[in-house]
Design a protein around this motif. Structure first.
Motif, mmCIF file in Angstrom:
data_model
loop_
_atom_site.group_PDB
_atom_site.id
_atom_site.type_symbol
_atom_site.label_atom_id
_atom_site.label_comp_id
_atom_site.label_asym_id
_atom_site.label_seq_id
_atom_site.Cartn_x
_atom_site.Cartn_y
_atom_site.Cartn_z
ATOM 1 N N GLY A 311 0.844 -1.192 0.000
ATOM 2 C CA GLY A 311 0.000 0.000 0.000
ATOM 3 C C GLY A 311 0.877 1.240 0.000
ATOM 4 O O GLY A 311 1.869 1.307 -0.730
ATOM 5 N N ASP A 312 0.537 2.219 0.816
ATOM 6 C CA ASP A 312 1.365 3.416 0.945
ATOM 7 C C ASP A 312 2.728 2.996 1.481
ATOM 8 O O ASP A 312 2.842 2.546 2.626
ATOM 9 C CB ASP A 312 0.700 4.409 1.893
ATOM 10 C CG ASP A 312 1.531 5.674 2.111
ATOM 11 O OD1 ASP A 312 2.649 5.775 1.574
ATOM 12 O OD2 ASP A 312 1.054 6.554 2.861
ATOM 13 N N PRO A 313 3.806 3.135 0.689
ATOM 14 C CA PRO A 313 5.107 2.628 1.134
ATOM 15 C C PRO A 313 5.661 3.351 2.353
ATOM 16 O O PRO A 313 6.531 2.823 3.043
ATOM 17 C CB PRO A 313 6.013 2.830 -0.081
ATOM 18 C CG PRO A 313 5.357 3.901 -0.877
ATOM 19 C CD PRO A 313 3.879 3.738 -0.653
ATOM 20 N N ASP A 314 5.156 4.561 2.631
ATOM 21 C CA ASP A 314 5.665 5.328 3.765
ATOM 22 C C ASP A 314 4.790 5.203 5.002
ATOM 23 O O ASP A 314 5.070 5.846 6.020
ATOM 24 C CB ASP A 314 5.797 6.802 3.376
ATOM 25 C CG ASP A 314 6.911 7.015 2.353
ATOM 26 O OD1 ASP A 314 8.040 6.568 2.623
ATOM 27 O OD2 ASP A 314 6.644 7.595 1.287
ATOM 28 N N ALA A 315 3.757 4.362 4.934
ATOM 29 C CA ALA A 315 2.915 4.140 6.108
ATOM 30 C C ALA A 315 3.589 3.141 7.045
ATOM 31 O O ALA A 315 4.010 2.061 6.622
ATOM 32 C CB ALA A 315 1.543 3.629 5.680
ATOM 33 N N PHE A 316 3.689 3.506 8.308
ATOM 34 C CA PHE A 316 4.355 2.678 9.317
ATOM 35 C C PHE A 316 3.377 1.611 9.807
ATOM 36 O O PHE A 316 2.499 1.888 10.633
ATOM 37 C CB PHE A 316 4.839 3.566 10.469
ATOM 38 C CG PHE A 316 5.519 2.818 11.584
ATOM 39 C CD1 PHE A 316 6.856 2.447 11.472
ATOM 40 C CD2 PHE A 316 4.835 2.486 12.748
ATOM 41 C CE1 PHE A 316 7.491 1.768 12.505
ATOM 42 C CE2 PHE A 316 5.454 1.808 13.792
ATOM 43 C CZ PHE A 316 6.790 1.444 13.657
ATOM 44 N N CYS A 317 3.517 0.401 9.269
ATOM 45 C CA CYS A 317 2.607 -0.702 9.604
ATOM 46 C C CYS A 317 3.412 -1.984 9.830
ATOM 47 O O CYS A 317 3.384 -2.899 8.988
ATOM 48 C CB CYS A 317 1.576 -0.915 8.499
ATOM 49 S SG CYS A 317 0.591 0.533 8.090
ATOM 50 N N PRO A 318 4.166 -2.061 10.917
ATOM 51 C CA PRO A 318 5.114 -3.169 11.094
ATOM 52 C C PRO A 318 4.470 -4.548 11.113
ATOM 53 O O PRO A 318 5.012 -5.484 10.516
ATOM 54 C CB PRO A 318 5.796 -2.852 12.422
ATOM 55 C CG PRO A 318 4.929 -1.848 13.100
ATOM 56 C CD PRO A 318 4.244 -1.084 12.023
ATOM 57 N N HIS A 319 3.339 -4.699 11.754
ATOM 58 C CA HIS A 319 2.728 -6.031 11.835
ATOM 59 C C HIS A 319 2.156 -6.453 10.487
ATOM 60 O O HIS A 319 2.326 -7.600 10.060
ATOM 61 C CB HIS A 319 1.640 -6.045 12.912
ATOM 62 C CG HIS A 319 2.184 -5.860 14.292
ATOM 63 N ND1 HIS A 319 1.384 -5.740 15.409
ATOM 64 C CD2 HIS A 319 3.453 -5.759 14.755
ATOM 65 C CE1 HIS A 319 2.133 -5.578 16.487
ATOM 66 N NE2 HIS A 319 3.395 -5.578 16.110
ATOM 67 N N LYS A 320 1.515 -5.528 9.797
ATOM 68 C CA LYS A 320 0.919 -5.847 8.496
ATOM 69 C C LYS A 320 1.987 -6.211 7.463
ATOM 70 O O LYS A 320 1.785 -7.094 6.627
ATOM 71 C CB LYS A 320 0.103 -4.660 7.984
ATOM 72 C CG LYS A 320 -0.540 -4.879 6.613
ATOM 73 C CD LYS A 320 -1.402 -3.712 6.194
ATOM 74 C CE LYS A 320 -0.600 -2.550 5.665
ATOM 75 N NZ LYS A 320 0.005 -2.810 4.328
ATOM 76 N N ARG A 322 5.206 -7.259 8.005
ATOM 77 C CA ARG A 322 6.304 -8.102 8.475
ATOM 78 C C ARG A 322 6.612 -9.254 7.515
ATOM 79 O O ARG A 322 7.771 -9.493 7.162
ATOM 80 C CB ARG A 322 5.962 -8.654 9.859
ATOM 81 C CG ARG A 322 7.004 -9.603 10.424
ATOM 82 C CD ARG A 322 6.408 -10.397 11.581
ATOM 83 N NE ARG A 322 6.025 -9.553 12.688
ATOM 84 C CZ ARG A 322 4.960 -9.763 13.446
ATOM 85 N NH1 ARG A 322 4.153 -10.767 13.198
ATOM 86 N NH2 ARG A 322 4.695 -8.951 14.458
ATOM 87 N N ASP A 323 5.608 -9.974 7.079
ATOM 88 C CA ASP A 323 5.848 -11.214 6.329
ATOM 89 C C ASP A 323 6.340 -10.971 4.906
ATOM 90 O O ASP A 323 6.910 -11.872 4.287
ATOM 91 C CB ASP A 323 4.572 -12.063 6.293
ATOM 92 C CG ASP A 323 4.203 -12.605 7.670
ATOM 93 O OD1 ASP A 323 5.074 -12.607 8.563
ATOM 94 O OD2 ASP A 323 3.037 -13.014 7.848
ATOM 95 N N GLN A 324 6.119 -9.773 4.373
ATOM 96 C CA GLN A 324 6.551 -9.472 3.004
ATOM 97 C C GLN A 324 7.842 -8.647 2.955
ATOM 98 O O GLN A 324 8.344 -8.351 1.875
ATOM 99 C CB GLN A 324 5.434 -8.720 2.257
ATOM 100 C CG GLN A 324 4.113 -9.469 2.183
ATOM 101 C CD GLN A 324 4.226 -10.779 1.444
ATOM 102 O OE1 GLN A 324 4.974 -10.896 0.471
ATOM 103 N NE2 GLN A 324 3.505 -11.796 1.909
ATOM 104 N N ASN A 325 8.349 -8.285 4.125
ATOM 105 C CA ASN A 325 9.528 -7.424 4.203
ATOM 106 C C ASN A 325 10.773 -8.186 3.741
ATOM 107 O O ASN A 325 11.103 -9.248 4.274
ATOM 108 C CB ASN A 325 9.703 -6.947 5.651
ATOM 109 C CG ASN A 325 10.728 -5.834 5.797
ATOM 110 O OD1 ASN A 325 11.574 -5.634 4.944
ATOM 111 N ND2 ASN A 325 10.653 -5.115 6.912
#
Length: 387
Positions: A311-320, A322-325
């Protein structure tokens, strides 16, 4: 490839690209996700294309270097025994045993930072931490801190300039450091220090001990990876927390979220820009036909910001996210040192957050970003107030 008839799709070394690499890669991902250039050859910007490369080592070989690179530039089955040797050095037990040393280094560095006075994070903190922690982990003497600091800078300049002779000279210089460390341990015999370097010298691959060339290559890869990416990571993290004081306070109040937060910040702003592969057969990817024997640049700094995935690459969403990082890669070459890097960064940030009340950009001084192939900052002036 200087005589290659293909027309470049972009220039990775253009001033407008190097001036803001992350935004430039965002633009390329949208406009030309598989791009040709004289400098990087084929560059992949999308998460899905990068994952395809990482999961198909038979088509996208890691043997993209003309020099021995253990095990980074190896494919199975050659890669497998070296990988099996390496992984225990980053086991949960090994991390627990090293954590107190890591914490002591981190605490001393945080204590040494000036209170309420501007300082350069890169020079005073991030590079110093990377150097001290790497030497401590490997069992190397403190006397190597300054030579290695100079070596990292020379290595970066040579790589940026694509100066093959300079790169060879820098590699030879590092080889000399390693040769001295190996020789010291051999002369000590049974009295050699029981550290990671000595243990590596005793490892066997295919029923034989590793050659000095293999040991040197392995330690060079560990050192380049550690010194460059850890230093870049620290500068990125402190810059982000300076710009997001609410998050800094939240993490100071509850450090259990630190590891995920660190990974997410480094997803948005990559400490390591890219890696390379080479095609073993003709392949079509992103609508482009790539011949066999072509170099492919996997652009982590773009794939980890792909809107299709995050989604928004600058949105801080660590749990969402995590698995694709892809901060530590994926596939058979996923970074074996990820547990060490995560532990080091977590411990450093725990010590920093517990000691520091505020962190802000310094007034009357402007940060300078590092340039490809390094992420993070080359100069980051901040001011902190301690608790």
């Amino acid at each position: 490839m200087a005589d290659d008839p293909r027309t470049p799709d972009w220039n990775p070394r253009a001033d407008e690209v190097l001036g803001d690499q992350i935004r430039a890669y965002d633009t390329m991902r949208a406009q030309c996700p598989v791009a040709w250039s004289d400098y990087q050859h084929w560059t992949l910007f999308r998460h899905g294309d990068v994952m395809r490369v990482l999961e198909d080592h038979q088509t996208f070989s890691s043997a993209a270097s003309s020099h021995l690179s253990v095990p980074n530039s190896m494919d199975p089955p050659e890669h497998t025994p070296y990988r099996e040797i390496i992984e225990p050095y980053f086991s949960p037990q090994a991390m627990r045993e090293f954590e107190p040393t890591c914490r002591s280094i981190a605490r001393n560095l945080v204590d040494s930072l000036p209170d309420s006075q501007p300082f350069d994070v890169v020079e005073r903190f991030s590079r110093a931490f990377a150097l001290q922690i790497q030497c401590a982990f490997m069992g190397w003497p403190d006397s190597l801190h300054e030579p290695l600091r100079e070596w990292v800078l020379k290595n970066h300049r040579a790589t940026l300039a694509s100066d093959r002779q300079a790169m060879a000279d820098v590699a030879h210089e590092f080889d000399g450091y390693i040769h001295d460390l190996l020789e010291t341990r051999r002369q000590a015999g049974p009295n050699a220090p029981r550290d990671v370097t000595t243990s590596l010298m005793e490892e066997t691959v295919n029923d034989r001990t590793m050659t000095d060339e293999e040991l040197t290559s392995l330690m060079r890869n560990w050192t380049v990876g550690e010194l460059g990416t850890i230093s870049s990571s620290v500068s990125i993290l402190l810059s982000y927390l300076a710009e997001h004081p609410d998050l800094r306070q939240s993490l100071a109040n509850d450090t259990t979220e630190l590891t995920d937060a660190i990974d997410e910040i480094l997803r948005m702003d990559a400490p390591l820009m890219s890696n390379r592969r080479i095609t073993t057969r003709e392949v079509e990817i992103g609508g482009r036909a790539i011949p066999a024997g072509e170099k492919v640049t996997v652009m982590w700094a773009s794939a980890n910001r792909d809107e299709r995935v995050f989604g928004d690459p600058d949105a801080f969403c660590p749990h969402k996210n995590r698995d694709q990082n892809l901060l530590y890669g994926a596939g058979i070459h996923v970074c074996p040192g990820a547990p060490l890097a995560r532990m080091e960064l977590r411990v450093l940030m725990e010590e920093f957050l517990s000691a520091v009340h505020t962190v802000e950009p310094a007034t009357d001084a402007h940060p300078e970003r590092a340039v490809f192939p390094t992420g993070g900052f080359s100069y980051l002036p901040l001011t902190i107030k301690k608790q």
